[in-house]
Design an enzyme around this catalytic site. Structure first.
Site, PDB file in Angstrom:
ATOM      1  N   HIS A 208       7.200  -3.482  -4.714  1.00 53.60           N
ATOM      2  CA  HIS A 208       7.423  -4.037  -3.501  1.00 53.60           C
ATOM      3  C   HIS A 208       8.010  -5.418  -3.279  1.00 53.60           C
ATOM      4  CE1 HIS A 208       3.903  -6.593  -3.871  1.00 53.60           C
ATOM      5  NE2 HIS A 208       3.374  -5.649  -4.679  1.00 53.60           N
TER       6      HIS A 208
ATOM      7  N   CYS B  19       0.813  -5.197  -8.199  1.00 48.67           N
ATOM      8  CA  CYS B  19       1.628  -4.462  -9.014  1.00 48.67           C
ATOM      9  C   CYS B  19       2.915  -5.171  -9.262  1.00 48.67           C
ATOM     10  CB  CYS B  19       1.932  -3.078  -8.340  1.00 48.67           C
ATOM     11  SG  CYS B  19       0.486  -2.116  -8.523  1.00 48.67           S
TER      12      CYS B  19
END
Length: 263
Positions: free
Chosen positions: A173, A189
């Site tokens: 992302h 993440c």
């Protein structure tokens, strides 16, 4: 709620797996065009200005660049190396586009293969039940989810990794904190500069294969790495070369005696 959100974001480092002010263009003449400011359409059709990436954050390993690739993956595959803090989009002819990434704790909690099964622009974010259970003081207030937008730690785009039809909760992302790219973060993440995830998002089809390297695989393909005082990682061989150059004796030119005879 606004104050609580800001405090929580500060605590978990603007990450998400696991200020609402108008952005300022902090780019300059030495910022590559792909990292200049962009205007995007937000989740409700509103115009969102994405600031340019500051030149100070665009070191050699953080900048998107086409590089030789020696891995076994087929063209089109996305390869995440959370230990070397890079992401590869494998191309034809033994090359790949390499992106710098920031890696949170969850970024090293998964390895192996998966596929991109969901893509979202300006995604919303909801903490997992495990996050709420273990750190309720931070995450319980977001149990109902945080809508997409400039306050959302997932940034402008997100790719969702699935395995065997099940969500792995592993995300690739964007970020609202570009200073974090290339570094380890407290949570989350895999995050990229918003400009990088926007372009990768457009180039990535649903069903794209993703390989996340283990630490052993990272060592095999990237070699030993060391962390710099600034928090980035670089190949150990580069540090050794720099040390050798610094330690090399300086050769002085021979002293030339004057041709004029002494009086």
């Amino acid at each position: 709620m606004r104050l609580a959100y800001l405090l929580a974001v500060a605590a978990f480092g603007l990450s998400a797996c696991g200020s609402s002010q108008t952005p300022i263009n902090l780019g300059g003449a030495d910022v590559p065009a792909i990292y200049e400011a962009r205007t995007d359409t937000g989740p409700n059709g509103e115009s969102i200005e994405i600031p340019a990436v500051r030149a100070a954050y665009l070191n050699e390993r953080n900048q998107r660049q086409r590089v030789p690739y020696n891995g076994p993956e087929a063209p089109g595959t996305i390869v995440v190396d959370p230990y070397a803090r890079v992401l590869y989009h494998v191309l034809e002819n033994g090359e790949a586009m390499r992106f710098g990434i920031a890696v949170g704790r969850a970024g090293k909690g998964f390895s192996g293969d998966g596929v991109i099964s969901v893509k979202k622009q300006w995604p919303s974010w909801t903490p997992t039940q495990n996050m709420i259970r273990t750190e309720p003081e931070l995450y319980a207030q977001f149990a109902g989810g945080l809508p997409g937008g400039v306050d959302n730690p997932l940034g402008s785009r997100a790719l969702y990794l699935y395995r065997n039809g099940r969500d792995t909760y592993y995300r690739i992302h964007g970020t609202m904190d570009p200073s974090s790219i290339g570094k380890a973060t407290s949570a989350g993440c895999i995050r990229l500069f918003n400009q990088d995830i926007m372009d990768l998002f457009d180039e990535t089809e649903l069903g794209t294969r993703v390989t996340v390297r283990s630490q052993a695989e990272s060592l095999r393909f990237e070699g030993p790495l060391i962390e710099t005082p600034e928090g980035y990682v670089i190949p150990a061989r580069e540090q050794a070369q720099a040390t050798a150059v610094a330690a090399a004796p300086t050769t002085q030119p021979p002293l030339v005696e004057s041709a004029v005879p002494a009086r």
